[in-house]
Design a protein around this motif. Structure first.
Motif, mmCIF file in Angstrom:
data_model
loop_
_atom_site.group_PDB
_atom_site.id
_atom_site.type_symbol
_atom_site.label_atom_id
_atom_site.label_comp_id
_atom_site.label_asym_id
_atom_site.label_seq_id
_atom_site.Cartn_x
_atom_site.Cartn_y
_atom_site.Cartn_z
ATOM 1 N N GLY A 178 3.998 -16.938 -34.905
ATOM 2 C CA GLY A 178 5.343 -16.410 -34.669
ATOM 3 C C GLY A 178 6.034 -16.044 -35.972
ATOM 4 O O GLY A 178 6.700 -15.005 -36.062
ATOM 5 N N LEU A 179 5.854 -16.888 -36.991
ATOM 6 C CA LEU A 179 6.490 -16.625 -38.291
ATOM 7 C C LEU A 179 5.887 -15.391 -38.952
ATOM 8 O O LEU A 179 6.603 -14.548 -39.489
ATOM 9 C CB LEU A 179 6.351 -17.852 -39.207
ATOM 10 C CG LEU A 179 7.096 -19.113 -38.734
ATOM 11 C CD1 LEU A 179 6.785 -20.293 -39.650
ATOM 12 C CD2 LEU A 179 8.606 -18.862 -38.680
ATOM 13 N N GLU A 180 4.555 -15.287 -38.895
ATOM 14 C CA GLU A 180 3.875 -14.142 -39.507
ATOM 15 C C GLU A 180 4.260 -12.840 -38.788
ATOM 16 O O GLU A 180 4.507 -11.805 -39.425
ATOM 17 C CB GLU A 180 2.354 -14.382 -39.478
ATOM 18 C CG GLU A 180 1.504 -13.253 -40.016
ATOM 19 C CD GLU A 180 1.847 -12.824 -41.445
ATOM 20 O OE1 GLU A 180 2.416 -13.626 -42.212
ATOM 21 O OE2 GLU A 180 1.567 -11.646 -41.779
ATOM 22 N N ALA A 181 4.326 -12.890 -37.456
ATOM 23 C CA ALA A 181 4.696 -11.688 -36.693
ATOM 24 C C ALA A 181 6.133 -11.285 -37.016
ATOM 25 O O ALA A 181 6.425 -10.088 -37.179
ATOM 26 C CB ALA A 181 4.531 -11.938 -35.197
ATOM 27 N N ALA A 182 7.023 -12.259 -37.130
ATOM 28 C CA ALA A 182 8.427 -11.947 -37.449
ATOM 29 C C ALA A 182 8.507 -11.254 -38.805
ATOM 30 O O ALA A 182 9.248 -10.285 -38.982
ATOM 31 C CB ALA A 182 9.260 -13.222 -37.439
ATOM 32 N N ARG A 183 7.700 -11.724 -39.765
ATOM 33 C CA ARG A 183 7.678 -11.119 -41.093
ATOM 34 C C ARG A 183 7.157 -9.676 -41.018
ATOM 35 O O ARG A 183 7.755 -8.752 -41.558
ATOM 36 C CB ARG A 183 6.786 -11.964 -42.023
ATOM 37 C CG ARG A 183 6.833 -11.545 -43.481
ATOM 38 C CD ARG A 183 5.557 -11.926 -44.243
ATOM 39 N NE ARG A 183 4.339 -11.408 -43.631
ATOM 40 C CZ ARG A 183 3.975 -10.129 -43.672
ATOM 41 N NH1 ARG A 183 4.710 -9.237 -44.290
ATOM 42 N NH2 ARG A 183 2.854 -9.741 -43.077
ATOM 43 N N ALA A 184 6.036 -9.484 -40.293
ATOM 44 C CA ALA A 184 5.438 -8.146 -40.195
ATOM 45 C C ALA A 184 6.383 -7.178 -39.475
ATOM 46 O O ALA A 184 6.503 -6.012 -39.858
ATOM 47 C CB ALA A 184 4.098 -8.224 -39.464
ATOM 48 N N LEU A 185 7.070 -7.651 -38.445
ATOM 49 C CA LEU A 185 7.993 -6.784 -37.689
ATOM 50 C C LEU A 185 9.193 -6.399 -38.551
ATOM 51 O O LEU A 185 9.648 -5.254 -38.516
ATOM 52 C CB LEU A 185 8.452 -7.494 -36.410
ATOM 53 C CG LEU A 185 7.382 -7.565 -35.312
ATOM 54 C CD1 LEU A 185 7.706 -8.661 -34.300
ATOM 55 C CD2 LEU A 185 7.244 -6.218 -34.610
ATOM 56 N N ALA A 186 9.685 -7.357 -39.352
ATOM 57 C CA ALA A 186 10.815 -7.053 -40.236
ATOM 58 C C ALA A 186 10.376 -6.065 -41.308
ATOM 59 O O ALA A 186 11.087 -5.104 -41.624
ATOM 60 C CB ALA A 186 11.353 -8.336 -40.864
ATOM 61 N N ALA A 187 9.157 -6.265 -41.850
ATOM 62 C CA ALA A 187 8.653 -5.369 -42.901
ATOM 63 C C ALA A 187 8.464 -3.950 -42.358
ATOM 64 O O ALA A 187 8.664 -2.965 -43.074
ATOM 65 C CB ALA A 187 7.330 -5.907 -43.457
ATOM 66 N N ALA A 188 8.062 -3.842 -41.089
ATOM 67 C CA ALA A 188 7.861 -2.520 -40.482
ATOM 68 C C ALA A 188 9.202 -1.887 -40.109
ATOM 69 O O ALA A 188 9.263 -0.681 -39.855
ATOM 70 C CB ALA A 188 6.957 -2.640 -39.251
ATOM 71 N N GLY A 189 10.259 -2.717 -40.065
ATOM 72 C CA GLY A 189 11.595 -2.191 -39.820
ATOM 73 C C GLY A 189 11.928 -1.986 -38.361
ATOM 74 O O GLY A 189 12.059 -0.841 -37.918
#
Ligand code: SAH
Length: 210
Positions: free
Chosen positions: A112-123
């Motif tokens: 969940g933490l990694e996905a949240a990071r990737a989604l934020a990075a993708a904007g």
């Protein structure tokens, strides 16, 4: 990758009732960069039409299945959507391209933490992530126009049915008595009646509970 998905949707149309992907879903599949949601060890396979391991014994779904589930949700630009099983965040990103708001819950904390990071990075400012057992849904944000569960459940999660708007759809893999799983479309009529339509034999990781 998108051409192969289009071919598979065509091949399975008699089972799924989905004749073809809509232009909006196709555009979303073309826009989302799947490599952003794949562990670095799998980057070379990021655009293959296959599921891939994402750690913690979980997998990022096959792009064809992501495309089909998204189409079966019958979304529009105003939809408010709940996803149970964020996993890599790839399906989340496809949904975020299409609708007003996506609420997504993951039970495995590091994922969940990694996905949240990737989604934020993708904007994707319209994505809201949460850690926890998605069986209870997200009552504070209910009701939802559509709900997707990306892990196989043995029965319909009642809280999710309750959090679906009349006229809304829940798309999820359900365990069948013979040990297989059926991707299923659950519809709630305007009057609140529930119908369940199995559309395709699939293989998902199991729905887990806290
Ligand atoms: N759509 C994701 C699929 C990931 S696999 C992707 O394409 O990457 C399914 C995910 O559901 C796993 O990450 C698993 O940990 C999660 N999951 C299983 N049971 C859950 C539950 N009760 N609540 C929330 N997430 C759950």
């Amino acid at each position: 990758m998108v051409l192969e998905i289009v071919g598979m949707v065509h091949q399975t149309r008699l089972e799924t009732g989905c004749e073809a992907l809509s232009e909006r879903v196709l555009a979303a599949l073309r826009r989302v960069e799947r490599h952003r949601f794949v562990p670095s060890a799998q980057i070379a396979q990021a655009y293959d039409n296959h599921p891939l391991p994402i750690g913690a014994g979980q997998t990022i779904s096959q792009p064809f299945i992501v495309a089909l589930m998204t189409e079966l949700m019958a979304l529009n630009a105003d939809s408010k959507v709940l996803e149970v099983g964020t996993g890599s965040g790839y399906q989340t990103a496809v949904l975020a391209e299409l609708v007003a708001a996506v609420y997504t819950i993951e039970i495995v904390e590091p994922l969940g933490l990694e996905a949240a990071r990737a989604l934020a990075a993708a904007g994707y400012p319209n994505v809201h992530t949460r850690l926890g057992d998605g069986h209870a849904g997200w009552p504070q944000e209910a009701p939802f126009d559509a709900i997707i569960v990306t892990a196989a459940a043995s029965e319909l999660p009642q809280p999710l049915i309750e959090q679906l708007k009349p006229g809304g759809r829940l798309v999820l893999p359900l365990d069948a008595p013979d040990g297989t799983q059926s991707l299923s479309v659950v519809e709630k009529s305007a009057a609140g009646a529930i119908t369940v339509r199995p559309v395709l034999r699939v293989r998902f990781v199991p729905f887990t509970r806290h």
